[in-house]
Design an enzyme around this catalytic site. Structure first.
Site, PDB file in Angstrom:
ATOM      1  N   SER A 130      -1.360   4.358   3.633  1.00 34.99           N
ATOM      2  CA  SER A 130      -0.652   3.190   3.493  1.00 34.99           C
ATOM      3  C   SER A 130      -0.950   2.338   2.135  1.00 34.99           C
ATOM      4  CB  SER A 130      -0.920   2.206   4.619  1.00 34.99           C
ATOM      5  OG  SER A 130      -0.633   0.772   4.675  1.00 34.99           O
ATOM      6  N   HIS A 132       3.169   5.590   3.618  1.00 31.97           N
ATOM      7  CA  HIS A 132       3.594   4.470   4.432  1.00 31.97           C
ATOM      8  C   HIS A 132       3.710   3.451   3.677  1.00 31.97           C
ATOM      9  CE1 HIS A 132       3.624   3.048   8.483  1.00 31.97           C
ATOM     10  NE2 HIS A 132       2.890   2.027   8.127  1.00 31.97           N
ATOM     11  N   ASP A 164       4.427  -0.992   4.261  1.00 31.60           N
ATOM     12  CA  ASP A 164       4.385  -1.562   5.094  1.00 31.60           C
ATOM     13  C   ASP A 164       5.227  -2.909   4.551  1.00 31.60           C
ATOM     14  OD1 ASP A 164       2.725  -1.156   7.368  1.00 31.60           O
ATOM     15  OD2 ASP A 164       1.228  -0.910   5.758  1.00 31.60           O
ATOM     16  N   MET A 170       6.531  -6.837   5.063  1.00 26.39           N
ATOM     17  CA  MET A 170       6.012  -7.973   6.111  1.00 26.39           C
ATOM     18  C   MET A 170       6.822  -9.153   5.191  1.00 26.39           C
ATOM     19  SD  MET A 170       1.996  -7.285   6.453  1.00 26.39           S
ATOM     20  CE  MET A 170       1.401  -5.711   6.574  1.00 26.39           C
ATOM     21  N   HIS A 201       7.798   0.803   7.288  1.00 24.42           N
ATOM     22  CA  HIS A 201       7.497   0.077   8.575  1.00 24.42           C
ATOM     23  C   HIS A 201       7.723  -1.348   8.324  1.00 24.42           C
ATOM     24  CE1 HIS A 201       3.839  -1.073  11.302  1.00 24.42           C
ATOM     25  NE2 HIS A 201       5.057  -1.377  12.019  1.00 24.42           N
ATOM     26  N   MET A 211       8.049  -4.732   9.393  1.00 24.47           N
ATOM     27  CA  MET A 211       7.269  -5.807  10.252  1.00 24.47           C
ATOM     28  C   MET A 211       8.003  -7.270   9.897  1.00 24.47           C
ATOM     29  SD  MET A 211       3.348  -4.656  10.160  1.00 24.47           S
ATOM     30  CE  MET A 211       3.541  -3.794   8.538  1.00 24.47           C
ATOM     31  N   MET A 229       0.878   0.583  17.345  1.00 24.94           N
ATOM     32  CA  MET A 229       0.236  -0.213  16.834  1.00 24.94           C
ATOM     33  C   MET A 229      -1.379  -0.296  17.218  1.00 24.94           C
ATOM     34  SD  MET A 229       1.679  -1.009  14.167  1.00 24.94           S
ATOM     35  CE  MET A 229       0.283  -2.230  13.305  1.00 24.94           C
ATOM     36  N   GLY A 243       0.079  -6.970  10.526  1.00 28.78           N
ATOM     37  CA  GLY A 243       0.069  -8.117   9.805  1.00 28.78           C
ATOM     38  C   GLY A 243      -0.930  -8.030   8.644  1.00 28.78           C
ATOM     39  N   ASP A 294      -1.230   3.568  13.804  1.00 21.70           N
ATOM     40  CA  ASP A 294      -1.322   2.659  12.759  1.00 21.70           C
ATOM     41  C   ASP A 294      -2.269   1.350  12.935  1.00 21.70           C
ATOM     42  OD1 ASP A 294      -1.309   1.381  10.212  1.00 21.70           O
ATOM     43  OD2 ASP A 294       0.851   0.938  10.256  1.00 21.70           O
TER      44      ASP A 294
END
Length: 228
Positions: free
Chosen positions: A8, A31, A33, A35, A64, A66, A135, A140, A173
């Site tokens: 990640s 990966h 993320d 957000m 991913h 979020m 998860m 977060g 994750d």
């Protein structure tokens, strides 16, 4: 069942993302993320950075999301270069339609569940997906401790996948490290997101190899994999 390790970049140096991507070239996926500071209380990166990363590495991107309004934004990440896009079921208004749109654009469709979201109400959706993400921390922030209470949920999800005879990857994750990856693998996971366990190591590529060896040792003997 093939074990996959997905470092990640949330734990990488954001000022050197291209170099950090190259540092884990032996990984299966990178990966990413995303957000928005609404769905989760953090803000990271968006479509332009994903486009740049896709040009900078040959490792496929596993995005991913979020974020709120996943139905609107997820297809744009396929267009930006993501080979797999994960949306949160809690943020999707029409998850089946969204999964089909992601697939139609040429990427793998994945659905994520927060720790408190049960898998059972979504059993009928599983054939529409290429991967399911459980998860193992509250989404977060990176660096959180692994939630052992998620292990039964991973097992129940694997049982549902076996029940329907699906070729569905099961990703975990959050808090995945040398001390937790074997428990995840025994429970039924075969795709592992690791952040600080990889990028916090002196040799990230070696950390990826070590995690893969640990997980493969468990999966090769796991009843859920042997019966597949």
């Amino acid at each position: 069942m093939a074990v996959q390790i997905n470092p990640s970049i949330l734990s990488a140096d954001f000022a050197r993302l291209a170099e950090e991507a190259k540092a884990v070239e032996g990984a299966d996926w990178l990966h990413v993320d995303v957000m928005d500071n609404h769905f989760v209380p953090n803000l990271t990166l968006g479509v332009p950075v994903v486009e740049s990363l896709a040009r900078a590495t040959d490792t496929p991107l596993d995005c991913h999301l979020m974020i709120e309004d996943a139905d609107r934004w997820a297809p744009q990440y396929v267009e930006a270069g993501a080979s797999s896009v994960t949306f949160h079921v809690e943020a999707a208004g029409a998850p089946v339609r969204l999964a089909r749109e992601i697939r139609a654009k040429g990427a793998r469709a994945s659905m994520a569940l927060k720790p408190a979201t049960p898998i059972e109400p979504y059993e009928d959706l599983l054939p529409e997906l290429d991967m399911l993400l459980i998860m193992t921390v509250e989404p977060g922030f990176g660096g959180q401790p692994f939630l052992d209470i998620m292990l039964p949920k991973i097992r129940r999800t694997r049982e549902l996948i076996r029940k329907h005879g699906l070729e569905l990857w099961l990703q975990v994750d959050g808090g995945v490290s040398a001390s937790t990856i074997e428990r995840c693998a025994e429970a039924g996971a075969d795709v592992f997101v690791a952040g600080s366990a990889v990028y916090g190591a002196s040799d990230p590529a070696a950390a990826v190899r070590a995690l893969r060896t640990q997980a493969e040792g468990v999966v090769s003997k796991a009843s859920w994999a042997c019966d597949h």
